[in-house]
Each structure stands twice: as structure tokens, then as C-alpha cells.
Design a protein around this motif. Structure first.
Motif, PDB file in Angstrom:
ATOM      1  N   MET A 267       0.803  -1.264  -0.041  1.00  0.00           N
ATOM      2  CA  MET A 267       0.171  -0.011  -0.061  1.00  0.00           C
ATOM      3  C   MET A 267       0.780   1.123   0.001  1.00  0.00           C
ATOM      4  N   VAL A 268       2.281   1.054   0.032  1.00  0.00           N
ATOM      5  CA  VAL A 268       2.976   2.221   0.071  1.00  0.00           C
ATOM      6  C   VAL A 268       4.183   1.827  -0.922  1.00  0.00           C
ATOM      7  N   PRO A 269       4.915   2.798  -1.513  1.00  0.00           N
ATOM      8  CA  PRO A 269       5.999   2.189  -2.488  1.00  0.00           C
ATOM      9  C   PRO A 269       7.132   1.545  -1.548  1.00  0.00           C
ATOM     10  N   VAL A 270       7.691   0.441  -2.218  1.00  0.00           N
ATOM     11  CA  VAL A 270       8.578  -0.226  -1.709  1.00  0.00           C
ATOM     12  C   VAL A 270       9.965  -0.302  -2.887  1.00  0.00           C
ATOM     13  N   GLY A 271      11.118  -0.927  -2.542  1.00  0.00           N
ATOM     14  CA  GLY A 271      12.273  -1.021  -3.324  1.00  0.00           C
ATOM     15  C   GLY A 271      12.063  -2.058  -4.314  1.00  0.00           C
ATOM     16  N   ARG A 272      13.030  -2.054  -5.193  1.00  0.00           N
ATOM     17  CA  ARG A 272      13.362  -3.117  -6.236  1.00  0.00           C
ATOM     18  C   ARG A 272      13.049  -4.260  -5.583  1.00  0.00           C
ATOM     19  N   TYR A 273      13.559  -4.690  -4.318  1.00  0.00           N
ATOM     20  CA  TYR A 273      13.801  -5.980  -3.715  1.00  0.00           C
ATOM     21  C   TYR A 273      12.761  -5.852  -2.495  1.00  0.00           C
ATOM     22  N   HIS A 274      11.906  -6.519  -2.375  1.00  0.00           N
ATOM     23  CA  HIS A 274      11.032  -6.368  -1.093  1.00  0.00           C
ATOM     24  C   HIS A 274      11.455  -7.676  -0.315  1.00  0.00           C
ATOM     25  N   VAL A 275      12.282  -7.512   0.691  1.00  0.00           N
ATOM     26  CA  VAL A 275      12.798  -8.694   1.581  1.00  0.00           C
ATOM     27  C   VAL A 275      12.060  -8.787   2.664  1.00  0.00           C
TER      28      VAL A 275
ATOM     29  N   ASP B 220      25.403 -15.985   6.793  1.00  0.00           N
ATOM     30  CA  ASP B 220      26.545 -15.675   5.828  1.00  0.00           C
ATOM     31  C   ASP B 220      25.535 -15.818   4.597  1.00  0.00           C
ATOM     32  N   ARG B 221      24.806 -16.853   4.356  1.00  0.00           N
ATOM     33  CA  ARG B 221      23.960 -17.097   3.265  1.00  0.00           C
ATOM     34  C   ARG B 221      23.021 -16.048   3.121  1.00  0.00           C
ATOM     35  N   THR B 222      22.629 -15.384   3.964  1.00  0.00           N
ATOM     36  CA  THR B 222      21.795 -13.976   3.935  1.00  0.00           C
ATOM     37  C   THR B 222      22.556 -12.978   3.229  1.00  0.00           C
ATOM     38  N   ILE B 223      23.652 -12.972   3.787  1.00  0.00           N
ATOM     39  CA  ILE B 223      24.447 -11.697   3.174  1.00  0.00           C
ATOM     40  C   ILE B 223      24.910 -11.959   1.818  1.00  0.00           C
ATOM     41  N   ALA B 224      25.281 -13.169   1.474  1.00  0.00           N
ATOM     42  CA  ALA B 224      25.583 -13.555  -0.037  1.00  0.00           C
ATOM     43  C   ALA B 224      24.420 -13.251  -0.933  1.00  0.00           C
TER      44      ALA B 224
ATOM     45  N   LEU C 284      21.945 -10.980  -0.466  1.00  0.00           N
ATOM     46  CA  LEU C 284      21.508  -9.521  -0.597  1.00  0.00           C
ATOM     47  C   LEU C 284      22.688  -9.012  -1.488  1.00  0.00           C
ATOM     48  N   GLU C 285      23.963  -9.258  -1.152  1.00  0.00           N
ATOM     49  CA  GLU C 285      25.052  -8.810  -2.058  1.00  0.00           C
ATOM     50  C   GLU C 285      24.908  -8.971  -3.596  1.00  0.00           C
ATOM     51  N   ALA C 286      24.428 -10.282  -3.732  1.00  0.00           N
ATOM     52  CA  ALA C 286      24.203 -10.812  -5.175  1.00  0.00           C
ATOM     53  C   ALA C 286      23.173  -9.932  -5.937  1.00  0.00           C
ATOM     54  N   LEU C 287      22.003  -9.501  -5.142  1.00  0.00           N
ATOM     55  CA  LEU C 287      20.948  -8.802  -5.784  1.00  0.00           C
ATOM     56  C   LEU C 287      21.502  -7.423  -5.885  1.00  0.00           C
TER      57      LEU C 287
ATOM     58  N   GLU D 255      24.363  -6.415  -6.585  1.00  0.00           N
ATOM     59  CA  GLU D 255      25.145  -6.245  -7.796  1.00  0.00           C
ATOM     60  C   GLU D 255      24.573  -6.673  -9.192  1.00  0.00           C
ATOM     61  N   GLY D 256      23.251  -6.782  -9.109  1.00  0.00           N
ATOM     62  CA  GLY D 256      22.556  -7.092 -10.125  1.00  0.00           C
ATOM     63  C   GLY D 256      22.272  -8.582 -10.711  1.00  0.00           C
ATOM     64  N   LYS D 257      22.788  -9.505  -9.811  1.00  0.00           N
ATOM     65  CA  LYS D 257      22.784 -10.753  -9.986  1.00  0.00           C
ATOM     66  C   LYS D 257      21.458 -11.729  -9.624  1.00  0.00           C
ATOM     67  N   GLN D 258      21.189 -12.872  -9.754  1.00  0.00           N
ATOM     68  CA  GLN D 258      20.098 -13.511  -9.681  1.00  0.00           C
ATOM     69  C   GLN D 258      20.511 -14.492  -8.761  1.00  0.00           C
ATOM     70  N   PRO D 259      20.488 -14.725  -7.532  1.00  0.00           N
ATOM     71  CA  PRO D 259      20.866 -15.845  -6.573  1.00  0.00           C
ATOM     72  C   PRO D 259      20.033 -17.061  -6.796  1.00  0.00           C
ATOM     73  N   LYS D 260      20.488 -18.148  -6.847  1.00  0.00           N
ATOM     74  CA  LYS D 260      19.667 -19.447  -6.707  1.00  0.00           C
ATOM     75  C   LYS D 260      18.504 -19.246  -5.646  1.00  0.00           C
ATOM     76  N   ALA D 261      17.409 -19.521  -6.310  1.00  0.00           N
ATOM     77  CA  ALA D 261      16.173 -19.366  -5.354  1.00  0.00           C
ATOM     78  C   ALA D 261      15.999 -20.815  -4.620  1.00  0.00           C
ATOM     79  N   GLY D 262      15.200 -20.876  -3.562  1.00  0.00           N
ATOM     80  CA  GLY D 262      14.937 -22.077  -2.939  1.00  0.00           C
ATOM     81  C   GLY D 262      15.883 -22.435  -1.726  1.00  0.00           C
ATOM     82  N   THR D 263      16.052 -23.793  -1.523  1.00  0.00           N
ATOM     83  CA  THR D 263      17.017 -23.794  -0.533  1.00  0.00           C
ATOM     84  C   THR D 263      18.530 -23.527  -0.640  1.00  0.00           C
ATOM     85  N   GLN D 264      19.328 -23.074   0.370  1.00  0.00           N
ATOM     86  CA  GLN D 264      20.585 -22.880   0.114  1.00  0.00           C
ATOM     87  C   GLN D 264      21.525 -24.009   0.834  1.00  0.00           C
TER      88      GLN D 264
END
Length: 221
Positions: free
Chosen positions: A97-105, A171-175, A177-180, A182-191
Motif C-alpha cells: 500500500m506504499v512504495p517499496v524498493g526494487r527488492y522487497h525482503v 552468511d547465506r543471507t549476506i551473500a 543480498l550482495e548478489a542482488l 550487484e544485479g545478479k540473480q541468486p539461486k532461489a529455494g534451499t541454500q
């Protein structure tokens, strides 16, 4: 919701008062409405609001949100009172209901995720500059804490736009967020390495005869 402060109404109407479907989305909207029997077109409200949010997202390079004039537009197409459409939009958290960023975490903080380390996930977000209920100054990330999203077997997890990321830790969460960023698409699903869905870690312990075939257990029970 990204922030408790609603956008200025005059600015919203100036920007979105002439909202209309793109040609592609107009065709898609008609297909959605046609799924429902005559006289039941208002049942299309949820997918049409989702479609509208995605169009706003495409136009703003964000995950999308629903300005009031956009909700009015969808309601008018369905010959629905605005307040009924607004009730739907404000009830479901899938609508912003309000603006959000490019990635809504959206970090799940419900009990299974909490017991499995959602605090570490949230801390990772904070250490990357995300603030709960806010959008980062660069417009990239909006952080929200949400209730259970049904991934308890692979907790903790986050949903980022349309993708779920599971079996997380700091660490997986950091990775991710950093990939996103940088414009990359991290693997979705289980890490979790070697895990594909939510199969037991270490392999199955029950109904093992069905791993390689459709074994009929009925004669053994």
C-alpha cells in the motif's frame, strides 16, 4: 507495509491519476476476467490487483505497489465499489500500500523460523543497511518482518519479490543480498548444499522403498 506514513495524496494522484493498462496487460486482464462466470467478474479482483501492482513495479523499477487511483481503476473495470477493492488490497500482505524498493525482503519471524535462526537472518539484513519497515536510500531494498509463509521444513527463510530463499543463516543471507545489489540473480529455494526441496537432511528415513519406484506397501501393513 514499507512505512507507516502514507504517500501524499496530491502527489499520488498527479502521478497515477491517469493509470491505464498497457496493451499487453489489457489483454491479460480480459483473459483473467473471462475465467469467471457471467455476473461473477468481481472475483477477478485479486489477480487484477496483482497485475496492476506488477505494472506499477515495471514502471517504477521496483517490486510494485498499489496507489489509490490504481485501485480505483481496477474497481471501475470490475464495476465494483472502490471500498470493496480497497478491503481486498489492505487485507492481504501480498499487496503493497506504499512504495517499496526494487527488492522487497520479507523475513519470516514466526516460531519455526525463529527457532531455526531468523534472528541471524534479520541481523544480516540490518548489517547490510536494511531497516525494518523502511526502504534503503538507494531504493534497492525494503525490509519487512512477516508471519509464516509455509516453509517451516526449510526454515529460516525469506521471500524476496517472487522467490523464496530457504535454509538460511547469517552468511547465506549476506551473500543473497550482495548478489542482488550487484544485479545478479541468486539461486532461489534451499541454500543447503545437496538439498533440492525439503527432503530430509541425510536422506529419507521412512517409505524408503519408494525412492526408486512406486512400491506398494499395503500388503505389508
Amino acid at each position: 507495509m514499507a512505512d507507516v506514513t502514507l504517500p501524499d495524496e496530491a502527489e499520488v494522484r498527479a502521478r497515477w491519476g491517469n493509470f491505464a493498462w498497457t496493451a499487453e496487460n489489457a489483454t491479460q486482464a480480459e483473459k483473467i476476467i473471462a475465467r469467471y462466470p457471467a455476473g461473477r467478474q468481481r472475483s477477478a479482483i485479486m489477480p487484477l490487483l496483482d497485475l496492476a501492482q506488477r505494472q506499477v513495479g515495471a514502471e517504477t523499477q521496483t517490486q510494485g505497489w498499489l496507489p489509490v487511483p490504481v485501485i480505483e481503476y481496477v474497481a471501475a473495470q470490475l464495476d465494483m465499489p472502490f471500498i470493496r477493492a480497497m478491503e481486498v488490497a489492505t487485507f492481504y500482505t501480498m499487496y503493497n500500500m506504499v512504495p517499496v524498493g526494487r527488492y522487497h525482503v520479507q523475513v519470516c519471524g514466526t516460531t519455526p523460523c525463529m527457532l531455526r535462526g531468523s534472528d541471524d537472518v534479520m541481523q544480516a539484513c540490518k548489517n547490510k543497511g536494511l531497516v525494518k519497515g523502511k526502504t534503503t536510500p538507494d531504493g534497492l531494498f525494503t525490509l519487512t518482518e512477516v508471519e509464516c509463509m509455509g516453509n517451516c521444513s526449510s526454515a529460516p527463510m525469506v521471500q524476496i519479490n517472487d522467490d523464496n530463499y530457504e535454509d538460511l543463516d547469517y552468511d547465506r543471507t549476506i551473500a543473497i543480498l550482495e548478489a542482488l545489489a550487484e544485479g545478479k540473480q541468486p539461486k532461489a529455494g534451499t541454500q543447503e548444499p545437496g538439498r533440492h526441496t525439503v527432503e530430509p537432511l541425510g536422506g529419507p528415513t521412512t517409505l524408503t522403498a519408494m525412492v526408486d519406484g512406486n512400491h506398494d506397501y499395503r500388503g505389508e501393513w
